[in-house]
Design a protein around this motif. Structure first.
Motif, PDB file in Angstrom:
ATOM      1  N   GLN A  33       0.830  -1.192   0.000  1.00  0.00           N
ATOM      2  CA  GLN A  33       0.000   0.000   0.000  1.00  0.00           C
ATOM      3  C   GLN A  33       0.873   1.253   0.000  1.00  0.00           C
ATOM      4  O   GLN A  33       2.048   1.202   0.347  1.00  0.00           O
ATOM      5  N   THR A  34       0.266   2.348  -0.425  1.00  0.00           N
ATOM      6  CA  THR A  34       0.946   3.645  -0.418  1.00  0.00           C
ATOM      7  C   THR A  34       0.071   4.650   0.319  1.00  0.00           C
ATOM      8  O   THR A  34      -1.161   4.534   0.333  1.00  0.00           O
ATOM      9  N   GLU A  38       2.203   9.356  -2.048  1.00  0.00           N
ATOM     10  CA  GLU A  38       3.316   8.417  -2.168  1.00  0.00           C
ATOM     11  C   GLU A  38       3.110   7.494  -3.367  1.00  0.00           C
ATOM     12  O   GLU A  38       1.977   7.158  -3.725  1.00  0.00           O
ATOM     13  N   SER A  39       4.200   7.075  -4.005  1.00  0.00           N
ATOM     14  CA  SER A  39       4.149   6.047  -5.041  1.00  0.00           C
ATOM     15  C   SER A  39       5.196   4.996  -4.718  1.00  0.00           C
ATOM     16  O   SER A  39       6.137   5.256  -3.955  1.00  0.00           O
ATOM     17  N   LYS A  40       5.032   3.810  -5.313  1.00  0.00           N
ATOM     18  CA  LYS A  40       5.946   2.719  -4.964  1.00  0.00           C
ATOM     19  C   LYS A  40       6.112   1.796  -6.170  1.00  0.00           C
ATOM     20  O   LYS A  40       5.135   1.400  -6.806  1.00  0.00           O
ATOM     21  N   ASP A  41       7.383   1.460  -6.490  1.00  0.00           N
ATOM     22  CA  ASP A  41       7.708   0.498  -7.541  1.00  0.00           C
ATOM     23  C   ASP A  41       8.035  -0.843  -6.896  1.00  0.00           C
ATOM     24  O   ASP A  41       8.827  -0.907  -5.948  1.00  0.00           O
ATOM     25  N   ILE A  42       7.454  -1.920  -7.442  1.00  0.00           N
ATOM     26  CA  ILE A  42       7.612  -3.244  -6.849  1.00  0.00           C
ATOM     27  C   ILE A  42       7.926  -4.250  -7.956  1.00  0.00           C
ATOM     28  O   ILE A  42       7.296  -4.230  -9.018  1.00  0.00           O
ATOM     29  N   LEU A  52       2.514   1.443  -7.803  1.00  0.00           N
ATOM     30  CA  LEU A  52       1.329   1.891  -7.089  1.00  0.00           C
ATOM     31  C   LEU A  52       1.312   3.413  -7.050  1.00  0.00           C
ATOM     32  O   LEU A  52       2.316   4.046  -6.716  1.00  0.00           O
ATOM     33  N   ASN A  53       0.177   3.988  -7.383  1.00  0.00           N
ATOM     34  CA  ASN A  53       0.002   5.432  -7.290  1.00  0.00           C
ATOM     35  C   ASN A  53      -0.398   5.806  -5.865  1.00  0.00           C
ATOM     36  O   ASN A  53      -0.480   4.951  -4.977  1.00  0.00           O
ATOM     37  N   THR A  54      -0.696   7.068  -5.658  1.00  0.00           N
ATOM     38  CA  THR A  54      -1.060   7.581  -4.341  1.00  0.00           C
ATOM     39  C   THR A  54      -2.238   6.830  -3.719  1.00  0.00           C
ATOM     40  O   THR A  54      -3.181   6.443  -4.413  1.00  0.00           O
ATOM     41  N   GLU A 204      -8.404  15.794  -9.190  1.00  0.00           N
ATOM     42  CA  GLU A 204      -7.247  14.937  -9.446  1.00  0.00           C
ATOM     43  C   GLU A 204      -6.064  15.362  -8.578  1.00  0.00           C
ATOM     44  O   GLU A 204      -5.373  14.516  -7.987  1.00  0.00           O
ATOM     45  N   ILE A 205      -5.833  16.651  -8.464  1.00  0.00           N
ATOM     46  CA  ILE A 205      -4.717  17.154  -7.659  1.00  0.00           C
ATOM     47  C   ILE A 205      -4.891  16.788  -6.188  1.00  0.00           C
ATOM     48  O   ILE A 205      -3.922  16.462  -5.488  1.00  0.00           O
ATOM     49  N   SER A 206      -6.123  16.815  -5.699  1.00  0.00           N
ATOM     50  CA  SER A 206      -6.375  16.540  -4.278  1.00  0.00           C
ATOM     51  C   SER A 206      -6.068  15.090  -3.901  1.00  0.00           C
ATOM     52  O   SER A 206      -5.899  14.781  -2.719  1.00  0.00           O
ATOM     53  N   ARG A 207      -5.967  14.205  -4.888  1.00  0.00           N
ATOM     54  CA  ARG A 207      -5.610  12.814  -4.599  1.00  0.00           C
ATOM     55  C   ARG A 207      -4.204  12.702  -4.018  1.00  0.00           C
ATOM     56  O   ARG A 207      -3.874  11.717  -3.347  1.00  0.00           O
ATOM     57  N   TYR A 208      -3.370  13.694  -4.287  1.00  0.00           N
ATOM     58  CA  TYR A 208      -1.963  13.624  -3.909  1.00  0.00           C
ATOM     59  C   TYR A 208      -1.633  14.473  -2.687  1.00  0.00           C
ATOM     60  O   TYR A 208      -0.456  14.667  -2.372  1.00  0.00           O
ATOM     61  N   THR A 209      -2.640  14.974  -2.020  1.00  0.00           N
ATOM     62  CA  THR A 209      -2.423  15.801  -0.837  1.00  0.00           C
ATOM     63  C   THR A 209      -3.586  15.614   0.128  1.00  0.00           C
ATOM     64  O   THR A 209      -4.670  15.154  -0.273  1.00  0.00           O
TER      65      THR A 209
END
Length: 269
Positions: A33-34, A38-42, A52-54, A204-209
């Motif tokens: 999970q992120t 946050e993003s994560k490469d697996i 994974l995106n935010t 869309e922007i609010s997804r990252y904050t």
């Protein structure tokens, strides 16, 4: 040396008479999970690559016969390692998206699921009631089977919007490569808008904050179209761009809420 040889011999005899349980090695269940912003490469056990995106959460189960990813929240992009004998299935809502070696993006939104294929082809079908909705220890056998040819096919450069439950609409939409790049710009820490409404852009922007953006009751705001590239999570830079380029001011209602207003040009005269 004698001690080392004795340990080696003991270990060899143990593994010879008590072979490792192959199924225990093959079967893996993983959760990733992120957080917000946050993003994560697996790298997955089969060498598939998933990003994974935010604010995303996936449950992953690999067995000898199946590769299953349950996308419970958020958005993922996956490059599927080629394996004809063992398809990879992504579960989102009650839909199954399956591939044997390709690349695609799946986003679980508030109202629908969006699928964009960036390479190869995938098949999409409804998940039958006999299949498990979550990944249980022995719950992936049926999902390991190939989907039928009656499933909806989505190819590179195509997009399909899916409901969380119910029939699959057969309307597959062609997407311009520039729009595909914009939709996947989050993988490089940016958001690209190409004329979206202010409301859609701010959602869309609010997804990252953790900050919510609220539009004031001004009809002029509904006519604002946003074009440009923004860094994910850069609220300060975003507000400056809106003020300088779109004539939009803001007021902080609370620590986690900002209201946008259409600035009156005459106010600065």
């Amino acid at each position: 040396l004698a001690v080392a040889l004795s340990f080696f011999q003991e270990a060899f005899n143990f593994s010879f008479f008590y072979p490792v349980n192959r199924s225990a090695v093959v079967a893996k269940q993983l959760n990733f999970q992120t957080g917000v912003g946050e993003s994560k490469d697996i790298i997955l056990p089969d060498k598939s690559e998933i990003t994974l995106n935010t604010n995303s959460f996936v449950q992953i189960r690999y067995t000898r016969d199946s590769r299953v990813i349950n996308l419970l929240r958020g958005e993922i992009h996956i490059n599927v390692a080629h394996d004809k004998a063992r398809p990879l299935s992504v579960i989102a809502g009650d839909k199954v998206i399956q591939a044997v070696g390709t690349a695609f993006n799946v986003e679980v939104g508030e109202k629908q699921i969006e699928l964009i294929v960036t390479d190869g082809k995938v098949l999409v079908a409804e998940q039958s009631s006999s299949q498990p909705s979550s990944l249980q220890k022995n719950g992936t056998n049926k999902l390991g089977k190939f989907l039928s040819n009656n499933s909806t096919a989505v190819s590179k450069g195509e997009k399909l919007d899916l409901s969380f439950k119910g029939k699959i609409a057969k309307h597959v939409e062609k997407v311009d490569p520039i729009d595909v790049a914009a939709s996947l710009s989050w993988r490089k820490g940016s958001l690209i808008f190409r004329g979206e409404s202010l409301a859609d852009a701010m959602a869309e922007i609010s997804r990252y904050t953790n900050i919510d953006f609220e539009l004031s009751d001004d009809e002029r705001l509904t006519r604002v179209q946003v074009a440009g590239m923004f860094k994910t999570g850069d609220v300060k830079g975003l507000l400056e761009v809106l003020n300088n380029n779109f004539n939009i001011s803001y007021e902080r209602i609370s620590p986690d809420k900002i209201r946008l207003n259409y600035a009156d040009p005459s106010a600065s005269i």
